[in-house]
Scaffold this motif. Structure first.
Motif, PDB file in Angstrom:
ATOM      1  N   TYR A 127       1.892  40.490  23.742  1.00 22.09           N
ATOM      2  CA  TYR A 127       2.429  40.746  22.404  1.00 22.09           C
ATOM      3  C   TYR A 127       3.813  40.121  22.297  1.00 22.09           C
ATOM      4  CZ  TYR A 127       4.268  43.144  18.285  1.00 22.09           C
ATOM      5  OH  TYR A 127       4.825  43.420  17.056  1.00 22.09           O
ATOM      6  N   CYS A 179       6.827  37.053  16.706  1.00 25.24           N
ATOM      7  CA  CYS A 179       5.715  36.436  15.976  1.00 25.24           C
ATOM      8  C   CYS A 179       4.650  37.461  15.582  1.00 25.24           C
ATOM      9  CB  CYS A 179       5.057  35.345  16.817  1.00 25.24           C
ATOM     10  SG  CYS A 179       6.090  33.899  17.105  1.00 25.24           S
ATOM     11  N   ASN A 180       4.833  38.705  15.984  1.00 26.24           N
ATOM     12  CA  ASN A 180       3.812  39.747  15.814  1.00 26.24           C
ATOM     13  C   ASN A 180       2.460  39.273  16.331  1.00 26.24           C
ATOM     14  OD1 ASN A 180       3.335  42.488  14.771  1.00 26.24           O
ATOM     15  ND2 ASN A 180       1.858  41.489  13.423  1.00 26.24           N
ATOM     16  N   ALA A 181       2.482  38.442  17.369  1.00 30.36           N
ATOM     17  CA  ALA A 181       1.256  37.845  17.902  1.00 30.36           C
ATOM     18  C   ALA A 181       0.715  38.707  19.035  1.00 30.36           C
ATOM     19  CB  ALA A 181       1.524  36.426  18.395  1.00 30.36           C
ATOM     20  N   ASP A 195       8.302  31.765  19.601  1.00 31.55           N
ATOM     21  CA  ASP A 195       7.167  32.410  20.271  1.00 31.55           C
ATOM     22  C   ASP A 195       7.403  32.499  21.778  1.00 31.55           C
ATOM     23  OD1 ASP A 195       4.404  33.428  20.433  1.00 31.55           O
ATOM     24  OD2 ASP A 195       3.976  31.515  21.417  1.00 31.55           O
ATOM     25  N   PHE A 254       1.212  31.814  21.731  1.00 38.70           N
ATOM     26  CA  PHE A 254       0.425  31.775  20.502  1.00 38.70           C
ATOM     27  C   PHE A 254      -0.805  30.879  20.623  1.00 38.70           C
ATOM     28  CE2 PHE A 254      -0.591  30.252  16.191  1.00 38.70           C
ATOM     29  CZ  PHE A 254      -0.856  31.472  15.595  1.00 38.70           C
ATOM     30  N   ARG A 299       2.752  38.604   6.621  1.00 38.31           N
ATOM     31  CA  ARG A 299       1.671  38.663   7.598  1.00 38.31           C
ATOM     32  C   ARG A 299       0.477  37.838   7.148  1.00 38.31           C
ATOM     33  NH1 ARG A 299       4.447  43.156   8.931  1.00 38.31           N
ATOM     34  NH2 ARG A 299       4.286  43.948  11.080  1.00 38.31           N
ATOM     35  N   ASP A 349      -5.751  36.764  15.008  1.00 37.16           N
ATOM     36  CA  ASP A 349      -4.406  37.262  15.264  1.00 37.16           C
ATOM     37  C   ASP A 349      -3.759  37.556  13.925  1.00 37.16           C
ATOM     38  OD1 ASP A 349      -2.094  37.924  16.660  1.00 37.16           O
ATOM     39  OD2 ASP A 349      -1.319  35.890  16.587  1.00 37.16           O
ATOM     40  N   THR A 399      -0.438  37.503  12.447  1.00 37.61           N
ATOM     41  CA  THR A 399       0.875  36.954  12.778  1.00 37.61           C
ATOM     42  C   THR A 399       1.652  36.721  11.493  1.00 37.61           C
ATOM     43  OG1 THR A 399       1.984  35.187  14.018  1.00 37.61           O
ATOM     44  CG2 THR A 399      -0.023  34.576  12.837  1.00 37.61           C
ATOM     45  N   VAL A 456       4.712  31.223  11.680  1.00 33.20           N
ATOM     46  CA  VAL A 456       4.091  30.920  12.970  1.00 33.20           C
ATOM     47  C   VAL A 456       2.883  30.010  12.770  1.00 33.20           C
ATOM     48  CG1 VAL A 456       3.076  31.899  15.050  1.00 33.20           C
ATOM     49  CG2 VAL A 456       4.846  33.168  13.829  1.00 33.20           C
TER      50      VAL A 456
END
Length: 347
Positions: free
Chosen positions: A139, A143-145, A170, A185, A262, A329, A331, A335
Protein backbone atom coordinates in the motif's frame (compact mmCIF):
# COMPACT_ATOMS: atom_id res chain seq x y z
CA UNK A 1 -14.93 -18.76 20.48
CA UNK A 2 -16.56 -15.48 21.39
CA UNK A 3 -19.36 -14.14 19.23
CA UNK A 4 -18.28 -11.38 16.90
CA UNK A 5 -19.36 -7.98 18.25
CA UNK A 6 -21.81 -6.00 16.19
CA UNK A 7 -20.31 -3.15 14.12
CA UNK A 8 -21.83 -0.60 16.51
CA UNK A 9 -20.34 -2.34 19.56
CA UNK A 10 -16.95 -2.60 17.89
CA UNK A 11 -17.07 1.06 16.89
CA UNK A 12 -17.98 2.22 20.40
CA UNK A 13 -15.12 0.29 21.96
CA UNK A 14 -12.59 1.36 19.33
CA UNK A 15 -13.65 5.02 19.54
CA UNK A 16 -13.17 4.95 23.30
CA UNK A 17 -9.62 3.76 22.77
CA UNK A 18 -8.73 6.86 20.78
CA UNK A 19 -8.24 8.79 24.03
CA UNK A 20 -5.37 6.44 24.84
CA UNK A 21 -3.94 6.95 21.37
CA UNK A 22 -3.91 10.71 21.80
CA UNK A 23 -0.41 10.50 23.26
CA UNK A 24 0.74 9.22 19.88
CA UNK A 25 -0.61 12.20 17.96
CA UNK A 26 2.78 13.92 17.83
CA UNK A 27 4.28 10.76 16.35
CA UNK A 28 1.63 10.78 13.63
CA UNK A 29 2.38 14.39 12.81
CA UNK A 30 6.08 13.61 12.69
CA UNK A 31 5.45 10.91 10.08
CA UNK A 32 3.46 13.40 8.03
CA UNK A 33 6.32 15.85 8.35
CA UNK A 34 8.73 13.44 6.67
CA UNK A 35 7.16 14.02 3.29
CA UNK A 36 6.78 17.75 3.84
CA UNK A 37 10.37 18.25 4.96
CA UNK A 38 11.61 16.20 2.02
CA UNK A 39 9.62 18.42 -0.30
CA UNK A 40 10.79 21.69 1.22
CA UNK A 41 14.38 20.84 2.07
CA UNK A 42 15.34 18.21 -0.47
CA UNK A 43 14.11 18.85 -3.95
CA UNK A 44 17.37 17.22 -5.00
CA UNK A 45 17.08 13.99 -6.91
CA UNK A 46 19.12 11.01 -5.79
CA UNK A 47 21.83 9.49 -7.97
CA UNK A 48 23.55 6.09 -8.26
CA UNK A 49 26.84 7.25 -6.74
CA UNK A 50 25.10 8.46 -3.62
CA UNK A 51 22.88 5.37 -3.49
CA UNK A 52 25.96 3.14 -3.50
CA UNK A 53 27.41 5.15 -0.64
CA UNK A 54 24.18 4.44 1.21
CA UNK A 55 25.04 0.75 0.96
CA UNK A 56 22.99 -0.40 -2.01
CA UNK A 57 24.49 -3.26 -4.05
CA UNK A 58 22.00 -2.64 -6.86
CA UNK A 59 23.33 -2.88 -10.41
CA UNK A 60 22.30 0.63 -11.45
CA UNK A 61 23.82 0.14 -14.93
CA UNK A 62 20.69 -1.87 -15.69
CA UNK A 63 17.67 0.42 -15.72
CA UNK A 64 14.44 0.75 -17.66
CA UNK A 65 13.62 4.31 -16.56
CA UNK A 66 15.39 7.62 -16.21
CA UNK A 67 17.01 7.26 -12.78
CA UNK A 68 16.84 11.03 -12.43
CA UNK A 69 13.11 10.64 -11.80
CA UNK A 70 13.75 8.83 -8.52
CA UNK A 71 13.57 11.10 -5.47
CA UNK A 72 14.49 10.69 -1.84
CA UNK A 73 11.26 10.34 0.12
CA UNK A 74 12.78 11.03 3.52
CA UNK A 75 13.11 7.66 5.31
CA UNK A 76 16.13 5.40 4.89
CA UNK A 77 15.98 1.83 3.55
CA UNK A 78 13.20 0.11 5.50
CA UNK A 79 12.71 3.30 7.53
CA UNK A 80 9.09 2.46 6.80
CA UNK A 81 9.48 -1.13 8.02
CA UNK A 82 7.81 -3.96 6.13
CA UNK A 83 6.12 -6.74 8.09
CA UNK A 84 7.88 -10.05 7.50
CA UNK A 85 6.23 -12.27 10.08
CA UNK A 86 2.63 -11.09 10.18
CA UNK A 87 0.28 -12.36 12.87
CA UNK A 88 -3.46 -12.74 12.41
CA UNK A 89 -6.59 -13.18 14.47
CA UNK A 90 -10.02 -14.52 13.44
CA UNK A 91 -12.73 -12.10 12.36
CA UNK A 92 -14.76 -13.18 15.39
CA UNK A 93 -12.09 -11.88 17.78
CA UNK A 94 -11.58 -8.44 16.21
CA UNK A 95 -12.74 -5.58 18.42
CA UNK A 96 -10.48 -2.71 17.37
CA UNK A 97 -11.82 -2.08 13.86
CA UNK A 98 -14.72 0.26 13.18
CA UNK A 99 -17.43 -0.47 10.58
CA UNK A 100 -16.04 1.86 7.90
CA UNK A 101 -12.35 1.07 8.51
CA UNK A 102 -10.76 0.34 5.09
CA UNK A 103 -9.07 -3.04 4.71
CA UNK A 104 -7.34 -4.80 1.85
CA UNK A 105 -9.07 -8.11 1.13
CA UNK A 106 -7.19 -10.94 -0.58
CA UNK A 107 -8.22 -14.53 -1.27
CA UNK A 108 -6.20 -17.41 -2.69
CA UNK A 109 -6.89 -21.12 -2.75
CA UNK A 110 -9.85 -20.74 -0.40
CA UNK A 111 -7.97 -18.69 2.21
CA UNK A 112 -9.05 -15.09 2.80
CA UNK A 113 -7.22 -12.43 4.78
CA UNK A 114 -7.77 -8.77 5.61
CA UNK A 115 -4.98 -6.21 5.90
CA UNK A 116 -6.33 -3.04 7.57
CA UNK A 117 -5.03 0.26 6.24
CA UNK A 118 -4.63 1.37 9.87
CA UNK A 119 -1.58 -0.93 9.78
CA UNK A 120 -0.60 -0.79 6.11
CA UNK A 121 -0.25 3.01 6.26
CA UNK A 122 2.70 2.63 8.65
CA UNK A 123 4.37 -0.40 7.01
CA UNK A 124 3.37 -0.32 3.30
CA UNK A 125 4.52 -3.92 2.66
CA UNK A 126 3.56 -7.26 4.21
CA UNK A 127 5.52 -10.30 3.04
CA UNK A 128 3.08 -13.15 3.56
CA UNK A 129 1.92 -16.55 2.33
CA UNK A 130 -1.76 -17.07 1.57
CA UNK A 131 -3.23 -20.37 0.45
CA UNK A 132 0.26 -21.68 -0.21
CA UNK A 133 1.25 -18.70 -2.39
CA UNK A 134 4.03 -16.30 -1.29
CA UNK A 135 2.68 -12.78 -1.75
CA UNK A 136 3.57 -9.18 -0.99
CA UNK A 137 0.63 -7.05 0.10
CA UNK A 138 1.50 -3.42 -0.63
CA UNK A 139 0.00 0.00 0.00
CA UNK A 140 1.40 3.38 -1.06
CA UNK A 141 -0.46 6.14 0.81
CA UNK A 142 0.69 8.91 -1.52
CA UNK A 143 -0.96 7.08 -4.43
CA UNK A 144 -3.64 5.21 -2.44
CA UNK A 145 -2.36 2.22 -4.42
CA UNK A 146 -3.27 -1.08 -2.74
CA UNK A 147 -1.79 -3.95 -4.77
CA UNK A 148 -0.97 -7.60 -4.07
CA UNK A 149 1.90 -9.33 -5.90
CA UNK A 150 3.06 -12.91 -6.33
CA UNK A 151 6.56 -13.08 -4.79
CA UNK A 152 7.59 -16.04 -6.94
CA UNK A 153 9.67 -14.73 -9.84
CA UNK A 154 11.06 -17.40 -12.15
CA UNK A 155 11.24 -19.86 -9.26
CA UNK A 156 12.90 -17.44 -6.83
CA UNK A 157 10.87 -16.27 -3.82
CA UNK A 158 11.57 -12.59 -3.25
CA UNK A 159 11.16 -10.63 -0.02
CA UNK A 160 10.37 -6.96 -0.43
CA UNK A 161 11.21 -3.85 1.56
CA UNK A 162 10.94 -0.08 1.16
CA UNK A 163 13.83 1.85 -0.40
CA UNK A 164 12.79 5.21 1.04
CA UNK A 165 12.65 6.46 -2.55
CA UNK A 166 9.75 7.63 -4.68
CA UNK A 167 9.18 7.86 -8.39
CA UNK A 168 6.22 9.89 -9.57
CA UNK A 169 5.12 10.00 -5.91
CA UNK A 170 4.87 6.21 -5.85
CA UNK A 171 6.63 3.76 -3.56
CA UNK A 172 9.84 2.23 -4.89
CA UNK A 173 10.30 -1.23 -3.35
CA UNK A 174 13.39 -3.43 -3.38
CA UNK A 175 13.93 -7.16 -3.11
CA UNK A 176 16.38 -8.42 -0.51
CA UNK A 177 17.72 -11.15 -2.78
CA UNK A 178 19.27 -8.87 -5.44
CA UNK A 179 18.68 -5.27 -4.24
CA UNK A 180 16.77 -4.64 -7.46
CA UNK A 181 14.31 -1.74 -7.22
CA UNK A 182 10.64 -2.17 -8.18
CA UNK A 183 7.91 0.34 -9.01
CA UNK A 184 4.95 -0.48 -6.80
CA UNK A 185 2.20 0.88 -9.08
CA UNK A 186 3.35 -1.05 -12.16
CA UNK A 187 5.00 -4.01 -10.42
CA UNK A 188 8.02 -3.65 -12.71
CA UNK A 189 11.68 -3.71 -11.71
CA UNK A 190 13.12 -0.38 -12.81
CA UNK A 191 16.79 -0.95 -11.97
CA UNK A 192 19.05 -3.80 -10.90
CA UNK A 193 19.54 -7.35 -12.13
CA UNK A 194 15.77 -7.83 -12.41
CA UNK A 195 15.32 -4.66 -14.50
CA UNK A 196 12.48 -5.16 -16.98
CA UNK A 197 10.89 -8.01 -15.05
CA UNK A 198 7.28 -7.57 -13.96
CA UNK A 199 5.67 -9.04 -10.87
CA UNK A 200 2.30 -10.74 -11.29
CA UNK A 201 -0.54 -8.70 -9.84
CA UNK A 202 -3.25 -10.63 -8.02
CA UNK A 203 -6.91 -9.59 -7.58
CA UNK A 204 -7.57 -7.83 -4.29
CA UNK A 205 -10.06 -5.28 -3.02
CA UNK A 206 -10.25 -2.25 -0.76
CA UNK A 207 -13.41 -2.75 1.29
CA UNK A 208 -14.87 -1.57 4.57
CA UNK A 209 -14.35 -3.74 7.65
CA UNK A 210 -18.10 -4.13 8.08
CA UNK A 211 -18.59 -5.51 4.56
CA UNK A 212 -15.52 -7.73 4.81
CA UNK A 213 -16.55 -9.26 8.14
CA UNK A 214 -20.08 -9.95 6.94
CA UNK A 215 -18.88 -11.63 3.74
CA UNK A 216 -15.95 -13.51 5.33
CA UNK A 217 -16.84 -14.55 8.91
CA UNK A 218 -14.17 -17.27 8.93
CA UNK A 219 -11.33 -15.12 7.57
CA UNK A 220 -8.17 -13.98 9.36
CA UNK A 221 -7.21 -10.36 10.01
CA UNK A 222 -3.75 -8.80 10.30
CA UNK A 223 -3.10 -7.69 13.88
CA UNK A 224 -1.50 -4.44 14.94
CA UNK A 225 2.20 -5.42 15.27
CA UNK A 226 3.47 -5.40 18.85
CA UNK A 227 7.14 -4.90 18.01
CA UNK A 228 6.75 -1.41 16.51
CA UNK A 229 5.76 1.84 18.20
CA UNK A 230 3.26 3.26 15.73
CA UNK A 231 -0.02 5.13 16.31
CA UNK A 232 -2.11 2.54 14.48
CA UNK A 233 -5.50 3.92 13.50
CA UNK A 234 -4.19 7.48 13.16
CA UNK A 235 -3.75 9.11 9.76
CA UNK A 236 -0.33 10.77 9.32
CA UNK A 237 -1.50 12.17 5.96
CA UNK A 238 -4.52 14.04 7.27
CA UNK A 239 -6.37 15.90 4.54
CA UNK A 240 -4.04 14.59 1.84
CA UNK A 241 -6.66 13.38 -0.62
CA UNK A 242 -8.35 16.79 -0.76
CA UNK A 243 -5.19 18.77 -1.51
CA UNK A 244 -4.81 20.62 -4.79
CA UNK A 245 -1.75 18.56 -5.70
CA UNK A 246 0.15 15.54 -4.34
CA UNK A 247 3.38 15.40 -2.35
CA UNK A 248 6.72 14.90 -4.09
CA UNK A 249 5.34 14.92 -7.61
CA UNK A 250 6.52 17.23 -10.37
CA UNK A 251 4.95 15.60 -13.41
CA UNK A 252 1.97 16.64 -15.54
CA UNK A 253 -1.63 16.43 -14.34
CA UNK A 254 -4.59 15.03 -16.31
CA UNK A 255 -7.06 17.43 -17.90
CA UNK A 256 -10.55 17.93 -16.58
CA UNK A 257 -10.19 16.07 -13.29
CA UNK A 258 -8.69 16.91 -9.91
CA UNK A 259 -5.25 15.26 -9.47
CA UNK A 260 -6.37 13.56 -6.23
CA UNK A 261 -9.77 12.40 -7.47
CA UNK A 262 -10.06 8.66 -6.93
CA UNK A 263 -10.00 6.56 -10.08
CA UNK A 264 -10.51 2.84 -10.61
CA UNK A 265 -7.70 1.45 -12.75
CA UNK A 266 -8.62 -1.94 -14.25
CA UNK A 267 -5.86 -4.23 -15.56
CA UNK A 268 -7.25 -7.48 -16.90
CA UNK A 269 -5.27 -9.06 -19.73
CA UNK A 270 -5.69 -6.85 -22.79
CA UNK A 271 -8.51 -4.94 -21.10
CA UNK A 272 -7.26 -1.77 -19.45
CA UNK A 273 -9.35 1.24 -18.54
CA UNK A 274 -9.81 3.86 -15.84
CA UNK A 275 -13.00 5.44 -14.54
CA UNK A 276 -13.52 8.05 -11.84
CA UNK A 277 -15.28 6.96 -8.67
CA UNK A 278 -17.36 10.15 -8.89
CA UNK A 279 -18.96 8.83 -12.08
CA UNK A 280 -19.41 5.41 -10.51
CA UNK A 281 -21.07 6.97 -7.46
CA UNK A 282 -23.56 8.68 -9.76
CA UNK A 283 -24.32 5.66 -11.95
CA UNK A 284 -23.79 2.80 -9.50
CA UNK A 285 -22.05 0.53 -12.01
CA UNK A 286 -20.13 0.46 -15.27
CA UNK A 287 -19.39 -2.32 -17.77
CA UNK A 288 -16.60 -2.53 -20.33
CA UNK A 289 -15.45 -5.56 -22.33
CA UNK A 290 -17.27 -7.88 -19.95
CA UNK A 291 -15.69 -6.31 -16.84
CA UNK A 292 -18.25 -4.95 -14.38
CA UNK A 293 -17.36 -2.22 -11.89
CA UNK A 294 -19.81 -1.60 -9.05
CA UNK A 295 -19.87 1.21 -6.49
CA UNK A 296 -21.52 0.93 -3.07
CA UNK A 297 -21.22 3.55 -0.32
CA UNK A 298 -19.75 2.86 3.10
CA UNK A 299 -15.95 2.98 3.37
CA UNK A 300 -13.81 5.61 5.09
CA UNK A 301 -10.98 7.36 3.31
CA UNK A 302 -7.66 6.45 4.93
CA UNK A 303 -6.25 9.85 3.94
CA UNK A 304 -8.84 12.28 5.25
CA UNK A 305 -9.47 12.63 8.99
CA UNK A 306 -7.00 12.39 11.85
CA UNK A 307 -8.55 9.03 12.75
CA UNK A 308 -8.71 6.77 9.71
CA UNK A 309 -12.06 5.19 10.59
CA UNK A 310 -13.67 8.65 10.74
CA UNK A 311 -12.64 9.64 7.21
CA UNK A 312 -15.31 10.73 4.76
CA UNK A 313 -17.17 8.03 2.84
CA UNK A 314 -15.39 7.22 -0.45
CA UNK A 315 -17.35 4.02 -1.16
CA UNK A 316 -16.49 0.43 -1.98
CA UNK A 317 -15.48 -0.75 -5.43
CA UNK A 318 -16.05 -4.28 -6.73
CA UNK A 319 -14.58 -5.33 -10.10
CA UNK A 320 -15.53 -8.70 -11.57
CA UNK A 321 -15.81 -10.60 -14.83
CA UNK A 322 -18.28 -13.49 -14.94
CA UNK A 323 -18.46 -13.24 -11.18
CA UNK A 324 -14.71 -13.63 -10.64
CA UNK A 325 -12.55 -10.84 -9.16
CA UNK A 326 -10.42 -8.82 -11.57
CA UNK A 327 -7.10 -7.07 -10.94
CA UNK A 328 -7.76 -3.40 -10.28
CA UNK A 329 -6.62 -0.53 -8.10
CA UNK A 330 -8.43 2.45 -6.61
CA UNK A 331 -5.81 5.15 -7.01
CA UNK A 332 -5.64 8.85 -7.90
CA UNK A 333 -6.09 10.53 -11.28
CA UNK A 334 -2.55 11.94 -11.28
CA UNK A 335 -1.12 8.43 -10.77
CA UNK A 336 -2.97 6.99 -13.75
CA UNK A 337 -1.83 9.91 -15.88
CA UNK A 338 1.76 9.62 -14.65
CA UNK A 339 2.10 5.95 -15.55
CA UNK A 340 -0.46 5.63 -18.35
CA UNK A 341 -0.50 9.10 -19.99
CA UNK A 342 -2.34 7.89 -23.09
CA UNK A 343 -5.15 6.25 -21.12
CA UNK A 344 -8.26 8.43 -21.02
CA UNK A 345 -9.98 8.54 -17.65
CA UNK A 346 -13.71 8.02 -18.04
CA UNK A 347 -15.49 10.82 -16.17
Amino acid sequence: MNARPTPSQAYAKARALTDHRASFAKAALFVAGIALSALLASQAFANPDRWQREGWSTDFTQATVDLGEIMDGGPRRDGIPPIDNPSFIPVSEVEHLNPLDPVMSFTHNGETRAYPLRVMTFHEIVNDEVGGMPVSVTYCPLCNAAIVFDRNVDGEILDFGTTGKLRRSDLVMYDRQTDSWWQQFSGESITGSYAGTALTMLPSQLVSWERFAEANPDAMVLEDPLNFRRPYGMNPYRGYDTLAQPFLYNGPFPDGIAPLQRVVMVRHGDTEFAISTAKLAEEGSFEHDGVEVVFTPGQASALDSEIIAEGRDVGNITVTMDGEPVVHDVTFAFVVHAFEPDLEIIQ
